[in-house]
Write a protein that holds these residues in place. Structure first.
Motif: not given
Length: 121
Positions: A107-116
């Motif tokens: 979840y955190l990885t996907i969220k960080t990738t989307k924000e990036k």
């Protein structure tokens, strides 16, 4: 450092008060730790005397495991009787924790990738 120790004691005191007031089964210091965490999140930083006091206590943390080890040694007959239940609980609990941690990291990885990706646009 005195300010840090007083801060720790005040939050422990609040935790004990909440435990006694609401007749909770959770120990007061645990509630105090959660209150301290909330305080630090709201404040968005710590302060030097609290860091010093915490570091001083963390240095002696292994001493807290001695009573637990002695409790295990004195209760060998009960542990032997309930060995399979304890082993299954440990394995199932570990697996649940691993699955939860993996899903949370996804979840955190996907969220960080989307924000990036949004910031790059």
């Amino acid at each position: 450092m005195l300010k840090g120790i007083i801060t720790l004691l005040v939050f422990q005191f609040f935790g004990e008060c909440i435990t006694k007031l609401f007749d909770l089964l959770v120990p007061g210091p645990v509630i105090g730790m959660v209150l301290l965490l909330i305080f630090l999140i709201i404040r968005k930083s710590s302060f030097e005397s609290l860091d010093t006091a915490v570091f001083l206590h963390l240095r002696y943390l292994p001493l807290l495991f001695i009573p637990a080890a002695m409790g295990i040694i004195t209760q060998v007959d009960i542990i032997a009787k309930e060995f399979w239940a304890i082993l299954i609980a440990l394995i199932v609990g570990t697996l649940i924790a691993l699955v939860f941690a993996a899903k949370f990291m996804d979840y955190l990885t996907i969220k960080t990738t989307k924000e990036k990706n949004i910031n790059e646009l």
